[in-house]
Design a protein around this motif. Sequence first.
Motif, PDB file in Angstrom:
ATOM      1  N   LYS A   1     -38.898 -34.301  61.777  1.00 61.17           N
ATOM      2  CA  LYS A   1     -39.798 -35.085  61.960  1.00 61.17           C
ATOM      3  C   LYS A   1     -38.600 -36.535  62.029  1.00 61.17           C
ATOM      4  CE  LYS A   1     -42.653 -34.754  58.268  1.00 61.17           C
ATOM      5  NZ  LYS A   1     -43.291 -34.803  56.140  1.00 61.17           N
ATOM      6  N   ALA A   2     -39.268 -36.623  63.655  1.00 60.78           N
ATOM      7  CA  ALA A   2     -38.732 -37.439  64.223  1.00 60.78           C
ATOM      8  C   ALA A   2     -38.155 -38.890  63.242  1.00 60.78           C
ATOM      9  CB  ALA A   2     -39.196 -38.068  65.263  1.00 60.78           C
ATOM     10  N   SER A   3     -37.311 -39.569  63.206  1.00 59.38           N
ATOM     11  CA  SER A   3     -37.080 -40.768  62.917  1.00 59.38           C
ATOM     12  C   SER A   3     -36.506 -41.471  64.164  1.00 59.38           C
ATOM     13  CB  SER A   3     -35.728 -40.610  62.069  1.00 59.38           C
ATOM     14  OG  SER A   3     -34.671 -40.426  62.717  1.00 59.38           O
ATOM     15  N   HIS A   4     -36.281 -43.325  64.171  1.00 62.98           N
ATOM     16  CA  HIS A   4     -36.004 -43.968  64.967  1.00 62.98           C
ATOM     17  C   HIS A   4     -35.343 -45.228  64.377  1.00 62.98           C
ATOM     18  CE1 HIS A   4     -39.302 -46.230  64.318  1.00 62.98           C
ATOM     19  NE2 HIS A   4     -39.079 -47.470  64.212  1.00 62.98           N
ATOM     20  N   CYS A   5     -33.957 -45.948  64.611  1.00 64.59           N
ATOM     21  CA  CYS A   5     -33.831 -46.762  64.085  1.00 64.59           C
ATOM     22  C   CYS A   5     -33.552 -47.815  64.761  1.00 64.59           C
ATOM     23  CB  CYS A   5     -32.001 -46.374  63.812  1.00 64.59           C
ATOM     24  SG  CYS A   5     -31.441 -44.667  62.979  1.00 64.59           S
ATOM     25  N   GLU A   6     -33.102 -49.197  64.545  1.00 60.74           N
ATOM     26  CA  GLU A   6     -33.159 -50.127  64.567  1.00 60.74           C
ATOM     27  C   GLU A   6     -31.876 -51.353  64.000  1.00 60.74           C
ATOM     28  OE1 GLU A   6     -36.252 -53.275  63.518  1.00 60.74           O
ATOM     29  OE2 GLU A   6     -37.031 -52.427  61.337  1.00 60.74           O
ATOM     30  N   GLN A   7     -31.825 -52.452  64.551  1.00 58.33           N
ATOM     31  CA  GLN A   7     -30.680 -53.272  64.541  1.00 58.33           C
ATOM     32  C   GLN A   7     -30.897 -54.448  63.971  1.00 58.33           C
ATOM     33  OE1 GLN A   7     -27.213 -52.098  64.109  1.00 58.33           O
ATOM     34  NE2 GLN A   7     -28.522 -49.687  65.175  1.00 58.33           N
ATOM     35  N   LEU A   8     -30.585 -55.425  62.835  1.00 54.03           N
ATOM     36  CA  LEU A   8     -30.750 -56.101  62.205  1.00 54.03           C
ATOM     37  C   LEU A   8     -29.503 -55.999  61.583  1.00 54.03           C
ATOM     38  CD1 LEU A   8     -33.503 -57.087  61.263  1.00 54.03           C
ATOM     39  CD2 LEU A   8     -33.182 -55.506  59.020  1.00 54.03           C
ATOM     40  N   ASP A   9     -29.765 -58.025  61.856  1.00 56.66           N
ATOM     41  CA  ASP A   9     -28.860 -58.895  60.870  1.00 56.66           C
ATOM     42  C   ASP A   9     -29.074 -59.005  59.679  1.00 56.66           C
ATOM     43  OD1 ASP A   9     -27.750 -61.969  60.097  1.00 56.66           O
ATOM     44  OD2 ASP A   9     -26.479 -61.073  62.011  1.00 56.66           O
ATOM     45  N   ILE A  10     -28.084 -58.801  58.701  1.00 62.84           N
ATOM     46  CA  ILE A  10     -28.531 -58.644  57.239  1.00 62.84           C
ATOM     47  C   ILE A  10     -27.278 -59.710  56.873  1.00 62.84           C
ATOM     48  CG2 ILE A  10     -28.569 -57.882  54.748  1.00 62.84           C
ATOM     49  CD1 ILE A  10     -31.310 -57.506  56.212  1.00 62.84           C
ATOM     50  N   ARG A  11     -27.564 -60.582  56.343  1.00 63.76           N
ATOM     51  CA  ARG A  11     -26.254 -61.857  55.704  1.00 63.76           C
ATOM     52  C   ARG A  11     -25.269 -61.430  56.837  1.00 63.76           C
ATOM     53  NH1 ARG A  11     -25.107 -59.601  50.531  1.00 63.76           N
ATOM     54  NH2 ARG A  11     -23.832 -61.590  50.338  1.00 63.76           N
ATOM     55  N   GLY A  12     -25.036 -61.847  58.039  1.00 61.49           N
ATOM     56  CA  GLY A  12     -23.782 -62.013  58.441  1.00 61.49           C
ATOM     57  C   GLY A  12     -23.501 -60.945  59.053  1.00 61.49           C
ATOM     58  N   LEU A  13     -23.965 -59.464  58.180  1.00 57.90           N
ATOM     59  CA  LEU A  13     -23.257 -58.241  59.001  1.00 57.90           C
ATOM     60  C   LEU A  13     -24.193 -57.606  59.764  1.00 57.90           C
ATOM     61  CD1 LEU A  13     -21.396 -56.764  56.218  1.00 57.90           C
ATOM     62  CD2 LEU A  13     -20.473 -57.437  58.045  1.00 57.90           C
ATOM     63  N   ARG A  14     -24.302 -56.748  61.036  1.00 55.56           N
ATOM     64  CA  ARG A  14     -25.054 -55.556  61.712  1.00 55.56           C
ATOM     65  C   ARG A  14     -25.421 -54.060  60.794  1.00 55.56           C
ATOM     66  NH1 ARG A  14     -21.961 -54.232  64.930  1.00 55.56           N
ATOM     67  NH2 ARG A  14     -21.908 -51.851  64.262  1.00 55.56           N
ATOM     68  N   TYR A  15     -26.998 -54.112  60.516  1.00 58.97           N
ATOM     69  CA  TYR A  15     -27.134 -53.101  59.971  1.00 58.97           C
ATOM     70  C   TYR A  15     -27.862 -52.051  60.581  1.00 58.97           C
ATOM     71  CZ  TYR A  15     -26.317 -53.865  54.500  1.00 58.97           C
ATOM     72  OH  TYR A  15     -26.003 -53.250  53.578  1.00 58.97           O
ATOM     73  N   ASN A  16     -27.750 -50.919  60.228  1.00 63.37           N
ATOM     74  CA  ASN A  16     -28.476 -50.309  61.223  1.00 63.37           C
ATOM     75  C   ASN A  16     -29.975 -49.600  59.895  1.00 63.37           C
ATOM     76  OD1 ASN A  16     -29.056 -48.581  63.235  1.00 63.37           O
ATOM     77  ND2 ASN A  16     -28.659 -46.835  61.613  1.00 63.37           N
ATOM     78  N   VAL A  17     -30.743 -49.542  60.135  1.00 57.82           N
ATOM     79  CA  VAL A  17     -31.846 -49.177  58.935  1.00 57.82           C
ATOM     80  C   VAL A  17     -32.487 -48.022  60.220  1.00 57.82           C
ATOM     81  CG1 VAL A  17     -34.113 -50.025  58.029  1.00 57.82           C
ATOM     82  CG2 VAL A  17     -31.932 -51.538  58.664  1.00 57.82           C
TER      83      VAL A  17
END
Length: 289
Positions: A2-18
């Motif tokens: 199954k395919a996935s995709h990622c987004e980048q998010l600012d979480i408490r001042g750090l770049r998070y990959n989700v």
Amino acid sequence: MKASHCEQLDIRGLRYNVRHWGATDAPVVFFLHGWMDSSATFQFVVDALQQEWHVIAPDWRGYGQSEWIHRPYWFPDYYGDLDALLAHYSPDRPARLVGHSMGAAISSPYAGVRPERVQQLVMMDFLGLTATDEADAPGQLSAWLDNLRKEQPTRSYLDHETFARRLMLVNPRLTAEQAAFLARNVTRTLPDGQLTMGGDPWHKVPSPLRYQARDVMAAWRGIKAPVLMLIADKGYVTERFADDPAEIDRRLACFADMRRVTITGSGHNLQHDQPEQVAAAIEGFLGRD
């Protein structure tokens, strides 16, 4: 797969990959990875799910493609990060949480102190660490101070094939296909082109503070959500408390509404070893909208 995709998010001042799998309008469930791992570790479980879910799986700070801070990590920050992630993705309703190992170490106390934010909780092969002795405290603090003066070593591998062979040596239950997938997806490329495990080496520096099992158990007693406990028959829980099986029962008694399922033929990484058993147990437990 199954395919996935990622987004980048600012979480408490750090770049998070989700990472996301599934349709955005499907019921949401959060998958939370363990120590020295990353979100892609759940691919085999996601592939085995029979129903449609929107799986949301962050790389914790210092793991995978999330930002590495290259200095010691403070474990309580993960509780804050989880709180911020749920505020972003599930602001108006309690969440379904599935945590493996460290992911369960983060999500289970959180569920006890923020019971209104958690609808259901799955804990995968984690029931806390063994009790520590106060006599160990000075040595832990001293070792941590010593590490602050050092550059933490990074273990590197020549290429994906070399790393895949290493994974199969460590865990003979992995198939060649699984090992090849993990080698491509749970590693990070170094400036010289070699590969390293997708975790900041500072995670390997032991905490300056002792693990307080009684404090964690007190938080577990505050959990209101139903809990599914997946214990691998050859995993860390079984090994950790092999000499004191009554301690397993004592810790399980902390949960007011708990179901226990044994995953057979599995080591600690049950999401790799028996993904079909894990997926079936999760789907048999989780409620849908």
